[in-house]
Structure formats: structure tokens, C-alpha cells
Scaffold this motif. Structure first.
Motif, PDB file in Angstrom:
ATOM      1  N   ILE A 171       0.850  -1.198   0.000  1.00 53.07           N
ATOM      2  CA  ILE A 171       0.000   0.000   0.000  1.00 53.07           C
ATOM      3  C   ILE A 171       0.884   1.246   0.000  1.00 53.07           C
ATOM      4  O   ILE A 171       1.566   1.543   0.984  1.00 53.07           O
ATOM      5  CB  ILE A 171      -0.944   0.002   1.223  1.00 53.07           C
ATOM      6  N   PRO A 173       1.698   5.313  -0.165  1.00 50.05           N
ATOM      7  CA  PRO A 173       1.062   6.531   0.373  1.00 50.05           C
ATOM      8  C   PRO A 173       0.746   7.519  -0.748  1.00 50.05           C
ATOM      9  O   PRO A 173       1.246   8.632  -0.776  1.00 50.05           O
ATOM     10  CB  PRO A 173       2.119   7.076   1.333  1.00 50.05           C
ATOM     11  N   SER A 198       6.517  -2.745   7.239  1.00 53.47           N
ATOM     12  CA  SER A 198       6.520  -1.428   6.607  1.00 53.47           C
ATOM     13  C   SER A 198       7.917  -0.846   6.562  1.00 53.47           C
ATOM     14  O   SER A 198       8.774  -1.163   7.384  1.00 53.47           O
ATOM     15  CB  SER A 198       5.601  -0.470   7.364  1.00 53.47           C
ATOM     16  N   SER A 199       8.144  -0.034   5.569  1.00 53.78           N
ATOM     17  CA  SER A 199       9.299   0.853   5.496  1.00 53.78           C
ATOM     18  C   SER A 199       8.726   2.268   5.565  1.00 53.78           C
ATOM     19  O   SER A 199       7.504   2.433   5.627  1.00 53.78           O
ATOM     20  CB  SER A 199      10.043   0.625   4.185  1.00 53.78           C
ATOM     21  N   PRO A 200       9.556   3.289   5.531  1.00 50.69           N
ATOM     22  CA  PRO A 200       8.977   4.643   5.559  1.00 50.69           C
ATOM     23  C   PRO A 200       8.129   4.984   4.335  1.00 50.69           C
ATOM     24  O   PRO A 200       7.385   5.960   4.358  1.00 50.69           O
ATOM     25  CB  PRO A 200      10.221   5.548   5.619  1.00 50.69           C
ATOM     26  N   VAL A 201       8.204   4.190   3.271  1.00 51.94           N
ATOM     27  CA  VAL A 201       7.527   4.592   2.030  1.00 51.94           C
ATOM     28  C   VAL A 201       6.406   3.660   1.587  1.00 51.94           C
ATOM     29  O   VAL A 201       5.740   3.951   0.576  1.00 51.94           O
ATOM     30  CB  VAL A 201       8.549   4.743   0.877  1.00 51.94           C
ATOM     31  N   VAL A 202       6.174   2.578   2.312  1.00 45.60           N
ATOM     32  CA  VAL A 202       5.123   1.638   1.870  1.00 45.60           C
ATOM     33  C   VAL A 202       4.727   0.726   3.027  1.00 45.60           C
ATOM     34  O   VAL A 202       5.536   0.476   3.935  1.00 45.60           O
ATOM     35  CB  VAL A 202       5.621   0.817   0.653  1.00 45.60           C
ATOM     36  N   THR A 203       3.491   0.250   3.000  1.00 41.11           N
ATOM     37  CA  THR A 203       2.999  -0.713   3.998  1.00 41.11           C
ATOM     38  C   THR A 203       2.663  -2.016   3.278  1.00 41.11           C
ATOM     39  O   THR A 203       1.876  -2.013   2.334  1.00 41.11           O
ATOM     40  CB  THR A 203       1.733  -0.169   4.688  1.00 41.11           C
TER      41      THR A 203
ATOM     42  N   GLN B 193       3.913   8.796   4.778  1.00 44.69           N
ATOM     43  CA  GLN B 193       3.604   7.747   5.748  1.00 44.69           C
ATOM     44  C   GLN B 193       4.426   7.977   7.006  1.00 44.69           C
ATOM     45  O   GLN B 193       5.648   7.990   6.966  1.00 44.69           O
ATOM     46  CB  GLN B 193       3.920   6.392   5.117  1.00 44.69           C
ATOM     47  N   TYR B 207      -0.707   8.975   8.306  1.00 42.89           N
ATOM     48  CA  TYR B 207      -0.109   9.776   7.241  1.00 42.89           C
ATOM     49  C   TYR B 207      -0.117  11.255   7.611  1.00 42.89           C
ATOM     50  O   TYR B 207      -1.076  11.741   8.238  1.00 42.89           O
ATOM     51  CB  TYR B 207      -0.909   9.621   5.935  1.00 42.89           C
TER      52      TYR B 207
END
Lengths: 211, 211
Positions: A171, A173, A198-203, B193, B207
Motif C-alpha cells: 500500500i 502513500p 513497513s518501510s517509511p515509504v510503503v505498507t 507515511q 499519514y
């Protein structure tokens, strides 16, 4: 028996590709933003014959979802080449060595001879529906798993038909506002949340689909 | 200045309530499944004057999102009582002590005198639009934060107008297929995120909305 999985990147508002897809813009307007997390990884770069890239959660997830796959299934639009009868000069978006390295069963209304590429990828064109494609993929995968690679319509059809065992969503953002909607017209399958990373840019969220 | 936040439960296919909402079924068909994670927590139960419940990630998330809130904003349908001019015997779904404990600004087309409940909740009925409601909420909240409590339409309107600072989604492993769609007609806000947490039954993603 093989597990039938799907892994696909999706916008927060539920689109797997942006609007106005075309040969010049196969992911639709803004659609490339759904894949930025993957393109930054070492895993994606290595799979596409490039050096460098990041190691981390996203790279691990990508390694895992592509591991142990014995066959892929994809929709006609994901394979590309436009609608209608085949222009046989079209051999996919990925060059001579596509990143699948297994048999790939392409759902289409138009027959075509199998297309053998470098690196172990052979595209088979299946004209008799999603169940037939899955049957062929099962035979090809033996005891390995089957990955429904996309696009949204193919995933939705397999989910609606109760043929998907696992759904792994990435998912992003990103709000696209329009495009190819995932998880629409799929009935009301029962999902069990298996894993969230999760990473900082996607779940990344993995679900089991109850049969 | 106060942060304007939203926390809302949403199905995996993007609905904040099921189809066919009614006085008997305010969350729509299947909509209660989006809130099962919350109802199981000690936090929710304590907020609603009940004992027991689970402590864990879901409880912590719920504590955090309800902490430091000085005013709430909600849509007319979330307050309830049907469409059109007010039946003044309707005082909301929550009994005499609603779980807000702050001023609550209800977006409506129909004027009504403020309604003071037990426990610090006063409902104010705002007929001149979302910006006016936010202005009143800011005045009431002083240096505390403002929570847009729902429903989908109110959240979408604040997001589309660029008035939301943070969006905290609780993504339930549920496919509703129809209902009140969140994140539609909101333009293309840029999201960052901030945080992902999960329990076995829900994924919480926070977010920041770029201004």
C-alpha cells in the motif's frame, strides 16, 4: 498443492494503475508512483539485471514474494501490445529477458503460439478463461507456488472466483483519484490478516483468503 | 496551531461504512465489522463506561488518537437523526454521556440550538460550511487538536479542501463491496507515511498530509 498468491502495489485509494493507460504510459497517469518503493530496492534491480539499490524491509518482502514461484498468470493488458488480435512483433514490456523466469500464462481472447524468451520465461496465451489458465499454471508449477502478477482485473477475477489463497498488498502513500480499481466486484471474501511490515515509504500487508 | 487530524476505520476496499445505512443500522450492512478491533479494546470500553477489554497495540493506538483532542467535527449523518429539518428529540447515537467530552461541531444544512450532554460533550450545529466549522472548532480547542470524527463524506471534504494535517486509518481485513467510500473526490493530496502499527486484526497507518 501449490498456493495461489498475488502480490500487487496499490494506491491508498485502491488503484493498481492510474487512469489513461497507453502503450507510452502502461501504468497510467501517476501509476509509476505505486512502484517507487520497489524500484529503489536491490532485489528489483538485481531481478532486472541492474546493480546497486537498497537492502531493507522492502527488499526482503520483494525477495520473499518472488521466491518459490513456479508459474505466473497475468492479464492481457499487463502483457501489453494493445487490444484485439496480436501484433506478433509484441513480446511484452520487459525486453528479451523478462523478470519472471517461469512459464507465464497470459489471459487473452486471441490465440497465439507460445513465446519463449531468455532466462526461462515462456509466455503461454490462454483463451479459455481463468480456470483453464490456473490449471495449466498448476501443471507447470508442480509443487511450487503460482503468482497472479496482475493487473487489477486479473486479480479481481481470481479473487471473485475463490481461486486465490493469499493476497499480498503493497500500500503506497499515494492517492491517484482514478484508474484501475483493485478489490472491486470480488464478492465478500473472508480475509485473515497474516503479516504487516513497513518501510517509511510503503505498507506491506499479507492476507489469507478463506475458502 | 492545533493539528487537524482524522482517525477512521476503513475496509480494505476503501469503505468507511457499509451500504444501506439506516436508523436501525447506522454503520450500514457489514459496517460493524470495521470496528470489531476497537470494540474489543479496554480503551473503547472505558470510554463508553464499560469494564474489561484487551490491552495491546489496538488499545494504545486508540488511547493516542483520542488524547489531546479539544474539539471534534462530524457530518450530519454521523450524528444521525435522519435527513431534513431536525427532530429535536434526537440527541445522537450515544446516550446521555457521549464519548467525545469536548465541543462537537456537526455539519448540517439545518440550524439547531446547541445541545449540552453529560461528560463535557456539547453538540454545536454549523450550517455555514466546513471552513466555518473548523474555525469554530479551532476557537473551542485552543491549543489542543481537532479531530474530524467522520463519516466518510466529512473526511473527504476536509481532505479535498486541504484542511487536514493528519490521516490515521485503521484498515480492517474486510471487503464490504459497497458503502460510503473514503478517499474519493479528494484531489491528489501528497501523503507522507508516518507510522505503521498492527495487531492480528487490523493495520493502523498514520499519514501526514502535505500542505
Amino acid at each position: 498443492m501449490s498456493t495461489v498468491t498475488c502480490q500487487i502495489s496499490v494506491s491508498l485509494d485502491g488503484f493498481a494503475a492510474g487512469p489513461n493507460q497507453s502503450l507510452d504510459n502502461p501504468l497510467g497517469e501517476g501509476g509509476e508512483r505505486l512502484h517507487e518503493w520497489a524500484l529503489a530496492t536491490e532485489s528489483w534491480r538485481a531481478e532486472h539485471g541492474k546493480e546497486g539499490g537498497e537492502r531493507g524491509v522492502d527488499s526482503e518482502v520483494l525477495d520473499e514474494v518472488t521466491q518459490g514461484i513456479g508459474a505466473h498468470i497475468m492479464g492481457r493488458r499487463m502483457f501489453g501490445g494493445g487490444d484485439g488480435p496480436w501484433d506478433e512483433s509484441w513480446t511484452g514490456w520487459w525486453g528479451e529477458n523478462p523478470p519472471y523466469h517461469t512459464p507465464v500464462f497470459v489471459l487473452t481472447h486471441h490465440a497465439r503460439e507460445p513465446l519463449t524468451m531468455k532466462g526461462g520465461t515462456t509466455f503461454h496465451f490462454v483463451t479459455d478463461g481463468i480456470e483453464a489458465a490456473l490449471q495449466q499454471a498448476r501443471a507447470a508449477a508442480a509443487d511450487q507456488d503460482i503468482l497472479v502478477a496482475g493487473g487489477a482485473s486479473a486479480v479481481n477475477q481470481y479473487l471473485a472466483a475463490g481461486l486465490l489463497d493469499e493476497l499480498h498488498l503493497h500500500i503506497a502513500p499515494v492517492i491517484l483519484g482514478a484508474g484501475e480499481r483493485l478489490l472491486t466486484d470480488v464478492g465478500q471474501p473472508t480475509l485473515e490478516q497474516l503479516e504487516v511490515r513497513s518501510s517509511p515509504v510503503v505498507t506491506h500487508v499479507k492476507y489469507r483468503v478463506a475458502r
